[in-house]
Scaffold this active site. Structure first.
Site, PDB file in Angstrom:
ATOM      1  CD  GLU A   1      -2.801  -1.305   2.408  1.00  0.00           C
ATOM      2  OE1 GLU A   1      -2.646  -0.495   3.332  1.00  0.00           O
ATOM      3  OE2 GLU A   1      -3.679  -2.175   2.419  1.00  0.00           O
TER       4      GLU A   1
ATOM      5  CD  GLU B   1      -4.437  -8.429   1.976  1.00  0.00           C
ATOM      6  OE1 GLU B   1      -5.350  -7.749   2.479  1.00  0.00           O
ATOM      7  OE2 GLU B   1      -3.250  -8.090   2.019  1.00  0.00           O
TER       8      GLU B   1
HETATM    9  C1  GLA Z   1      -4.672  -5.019   4.442  1.00  0.00           C
HETATM   10  C2  GLA Z   1      -3.459  -5.854   4.841  1.00  0.00           C
HETATM   11  C3  GLA Z   1      -3.840  -7.163   5.483  1.00  0.00           C
HETATM   12  C4  GLA Z   1      -4.953  -6.983   6.510  1.00  0.00           C
HETATM   13  C5  GLA Z   1      -6.120  -6.253   5.890  1.00  0.00           C
HETATM   14  C6  GLA Z   1      -7.217  -6.034   6.896  1.00  0.00           C
HETATM   15  O1  GLA Z   1      -5.284  -5.476   3.313  1.00  0.00           O
HETATM   16  O2  GLA Z   1      -2.618  -6.122   3.754  1.00  0.00           O
HETATM   17  O3  GLA Z   1      -2.725  -7.733   6.106  1.00  0.00           O
HETATM   18  O4  GLA Z   1      -4.457  -6.291   7.610  1.00  0.00           O
HETATM   19  O5  GLA Z   1      -5.657  -4.987   5.450  1.00  0.00           O
HETATM   20  O6  GLA Z   1      -7.454  -7.122   7.681  1.00  0.00           O
END
Ligand code: GLA
Length: 385
Positions: free
Chosen positions: A163, A269
């Protein structure tokens, strides 16, 4: 060849039988059923594991994970605050458990995450009550990366930076403010030095957004042109049911765009939020989250519509949404190395508390008891077998 109908049946029965005990799985055993088996030959199928699952040795959940998935990511255990809570004091306990579990079950392991602006203690950026110099912060970054990657040498895939970009611009994190835009390059250099053959990933959310996509492409091609190789792009893929956002066209176009530039794509994710969007209730800056109880009853009813279970109609919509997403992933399987869902059971999801606290969400493939949901079967149906 295993017929899909039988496969689904045997999966349900085996899951129920195994759920009472913990055992290890070989790849051969896993190949007979489960999500990773259905996508064998296409991409790895992973999930994330929470600290308390490892600490309490939740055998039911760990057995389900070992049976269904062939890849794992630690939800929190390998973040900076988990591994180096105090300067030069490393705590390997939970991460070691996570790695042991993966190795015992012959699973692919992703290291998540080396450099991020969240879940990192403040000490990293401070000395004698003052913001530290660029030089010292780079030293701390290098030391953290080399220590972690040295200990977990067998981990061959790392989310190096998470990010760095927001919209089309640099996120003004402490990393960025102290080191400048070079911090991403330096993180990849340190990681490459620590493990020259590892697969190194840049991970971010909302990459289907054209501005953000262009900014990330620009950043990565600059790095590659300067001789710092980034192997892959992690699309976090926190998707929604509302308005089917982002569209499957956008998802597919994003995968194709990065693949065309030579990057491996990782879906890192994945989850599908079934609740109405609630961003307008977040007050920032600084980020302040409201609890659902702090919102008027009328609005709360709208924002948290399924506290007692997901209605059949929505459950079907979720299953259809998952099917169409996996349809894209299957079509793009030559470009995708791994698909990881962000948690196994609905109850584990961060989506109950984001962006507002205390709602009831259903974003994953298994219900709170470990039973496969309709969405599970629709995903399985998109697999190869
Ligand atoms: C981001 C992070 C993850 C997690 C999510 C929320 O996407 O990369 O590791 O912390 O936020 O759970």
């Amino acid at each position: 060849m295993i017929n899909r109908r039988n496969l689904i049946k045997s999966t349900t029965i085996t899951a129920a039988a195994l759920f009472s005990g913990c055992r290890r799985f070989t790849n051969q055993e896993r190949a007979l059923s489960g999500l990773s088996a259905a996508f064998e030959g296409q991409f790895r199928f992973g999930t994330s594991i929470k600290n308390n699952t490892l600490q309490s040795n939740d055998t039911n959940l760990l057995t389900l994970i070992a049976k269904e998935f062939n890849a794992i990511t630690a939800n929190n255990a390998m973040k900076w605050e988990g591994l180096q809570p105090k300067l030069n004091e490393f705590n390997w306990q939970i991460a070691d458990k996570f790695i042991d579990f993966g190795q015992q079950n012959n699973m692919h392991i992703t290291g998540h995450v080396l450099v991020w602006h969240k879940q990192i203690p403040n000490y990293v950026f401070i000395k004698d009550d003052k913001i530290i110099s660029k030089k010292l912060l780079l030293q701390r970054m290098e030391q953290h990366i080399s220590n972690v990657m040295e200990r977990y040498k067998k981990v061959t895939e790392w989310d190096v930076v998470n990010e760095a970009i927001v919209g089309g611009k640099w996120l003004e994190s402490k990393w960025y403010k102290i080191i400048g835009p070079d911090y991403v390059k330096r993180a990849f250099q340190f990681a490459r030095n620590a493990n020259p053959s590892a697969t190194l990933i840049y991970n971010d959310y909302g990459i289907t957004n054209p501005k953000k996509q262009q900014a990330i492409l620009g950043l990565l091609s600059k790095l590659n042109n300067s001789g710092v190789r980034v192997d892959g792009v992690g699309m976090q893929s926190h998707f929604s049911l509302e308005k089917n956002f982002p569209s499957t066209d956008m998802i597919e176009q994003t995968i194709e765009t990065f693949a065309r530039q030579g990057y491996q794509v990782f879906i890192t994710e994945l989850d599908v939020d079934v609740l109405p969007r609630a961003w307008k209730y977040v007050r920032q800056p600084p980020l302040q989250q409201l609890h659902i109880n702090e919102i008027s009853i009328r609005e709360a009813k709208y924002l948290d519509p399924y506290p007692n279970g997901l209605p059949e109609k929505v459950s079907k919509e979720l299953a259809d949404r998952y099917a169409s997403i996996f349809n894209v992933f299957s079509r793009q399987s030559d470009n995708i190395s791994r698909v990881t869902v962000w948690g196994t059971l609905d109850t584990e999801s961060w989506k109950h508390d984001w962006p507002i606290l205390g709602r009831t969400n259903y974003p994953l493939l298994f219900d709170n008891k470990g039973n496969p949901k309709q969405a599970y079967f629709s995903v399985l149906g998109e697999g190869n077998n």
